[in-house]
Design a protein around this motif. Sequence first.
Motif, PDB file in Angstrom:
ATOM      1  N   SER A   1      23.518  53.155  73.523  1.00 29.64           N
ATOM      2  CA  SER A   1      22.561  53.449  72.459  1.00 29.64           C
ATOM      3  C   SER A   1      21.985  52.166  71.868  1.00 29.64           C
ATOM      4  CB  SER A   1      23.242  54.272  71.358  1.00 29.64           C
ATOM      5  OG  SER A   1      22.353  54.520  70.294  1.00 29.64           O
TER       6      SER A   1
ATOM      7  N   GLN B   1      18.018  51.019  71.992  1.00 32.04           N
ATOM      8  CA  GLN B   1      17.304  50.714  70.746  1.00 32.04           C
ATOM      9  C   GLN B   1      16.701  49.309  70.787  1.00 32.04           C
ATOM     10  OE1 GLN B   1      19.430  51.611  67.018  1.00 32.04           O
ATOM     11  NE2 GLN B   1      20.792  52.897  68.226  1.00 32.04           N
TER      12      GLN B   1
ATOM     13  N   THR C   1      12.539  47.888  70.674  1.00 28.37           N
ATOM     14  CA  THR C   1      11.942  46.996  69.670  1.00 28.37           C
ATOM     15  C   THR C   1      11.196  45.823  70.281  1.00 28.37           C
ATOM     16  OG1 THR C   1      13.911  45.579  69.448  1.00 28.37           O
ATOM     17  CG2 THR C   1      13.807  47.550  68.053  1.00 28.37           C
TER      18      THR C   1
ATOM     19  N   LYS D   1      19.316  61.065  69.240  1.00 30.10           N
ATOM     20  CA  LYS D   1      17.907  61.234  68.879  1.00 30.10           C
ATOM     21  C   LYS D   1      17.143  59.905  68.874  1.00 30.10           C
ATOM     22  CE  LYS D   1      18.907  65.313  66.059  1.00 30.10           C
ATOM     23  NZ  LYS D   1      18.578  66.227  67.160  1.00 30.10           N
ATOM     24  N   PRO D   2      16.994  59.298  70.062  1.00 27.32           N
ATOM     25  CA  PRO D   2      16.245  58.047  70.150  1.00 27.32           C
ATOM     26  C   PRO D   2      14.808  58.230  69.666  1.00 27.32           C
ATOM     27  CG  PRO D   2      16.658  58.951  72.337  1.00 27.32           C
ATOM     28  CD  PRO D   2      17.450  59.770  71.385  1.00 27.32           C
ATOM     29  N   GLY D   3      14.191  57.155  69.216  1.00 31.57           N
ATOM     30  CA  GLY D   3      12.889  57.224  68.572  1.00 31.57           C
ATOM     31  C   GLY D   3      11.732  57.541  69.497  1.00 31.57           C
ATOM     32  N   PRO D   4      10.521  57.639  68.935  1.00 28.01           N
ATOM     33  CA  PRO D   4       9.339  58.036  69.698  1.00 28.01           C
ATOM     34  C   PRO D   4       8.899  57.031  70.757  1.00 28.01           C
ATOM     35  CG  PRO D   4       8.725  57.334  67.480  1.00 28.01           C
ATOM     36  CD  PRO D   4      10.218  57.434  67.507  1.00 28.01           C
ATOM     37  N   GLN D   5       9.438  55.811  70.698  1.00 30.00           N
ATOM     38  CA  GLN D   5       9.102  54.830  71.735  1.00 30.00           C
ATOM     39  C   GLN D   5       9.949  55.016  72.984  1.00 30.00           C
ATOM     40  OE1 GLN D   5       9.114  50.929  69.530  1.00 30.00           O
ATOM     41  NE2 GLN D   5       7.652  50.407  71.129  1.00 30.00           N
TER      42      GLN D   5
ATOM     43  N   GLY E   1       7.571  59.798  72.930  1.00 28.61           N
ATOM     44  CA  GLY E   1       8.839  59.923  73.636  1.00 28.61           C
ATOM     45  C   GLY E   1       8.995  61.297  74.252  1.00 28.61           C
TER      46      GLY E   1
END
Length: 288
Positions: free
Chosen positions: A207, A211, A215, A241-245, A273
């Motif tokens: 994870s 992440q 970035t 729940k990884p982000g929209p990227q 995503g």
Amino acid sequence: MIRRLLVPFIAVCAALAAGIALGGGPLSDLGHASTTPSSAKGAGAVVRAQAKAGEKLAAATAGLLYGGKLAGQQVAVITLPGAPAAVSKALAGQVAAAGGSVSSTTAVDASAVAPESKTLVDSLGGQLATQLHGLVDAGQPTYVRLGQLLAGSVATTTPQPTTPSADQGTLRSALSQSKLITGQAPPTMAPLVLLVLGKHVNPTILSGVVQGLATRSHGVVVAASTGSGLRGDLKRLRATKPGPQIATVDGDETATGQLATTLALAHQVAGGGGAYGASGIDGVVPLG
């Protein structure tokens, strides 16, 4: 019109084949007590035939569905320990079929994601954070910084490829000399990163890496096997729940999964995503 018709059709076929094979489709009740051995064998044959047909359809229509959606785009492929070479090669071929190119392929060594190597990884990240300009955030946890290090050595946050900076070259050399990665330094930095999973990695480490990748790149797609999406690392990653990227795709060993991975990369060009594949909550493939 053909494209609008074919995409939902592929999604339905693939979902049906995968769902039946996993016991979640319309034939899933064929295994109850009243089912005879002969009917169970017949159901198994139907499952295999439908799955095979779905794979053939995905392979045959991939070029039409891609429609050059990755034209002019570059993708940096990063493989985690145990990622099958054949899968990475096949995914690179699909990127090319969509009009894009693979700018670099970087293999992450097992030591980089081994819990017992945390001190080494943490020390390197801390040192580079003080030496480089904005590529590594010293305030982030160890493995988020590792993801930033990886992305900083191959990727750019801009939507177009860029020339490696001196700091990015230094970063790449440091990772290679520390034996945390292998692979040739990229001639250009790619907007898109494709992370291919392999053997089990501690969930917190994985994870953090993902992440960190997000970035320091324009977009990230994480691809893994069907089993990983069902009960393995990809399932656990999705639970964070990884982000929209970040987009995730399971089934990268299949033609359908490779199609979905490539379309997910194209989808990331404009941002967005999602979780795709047989176990993806957003459908088998990205639509639109």
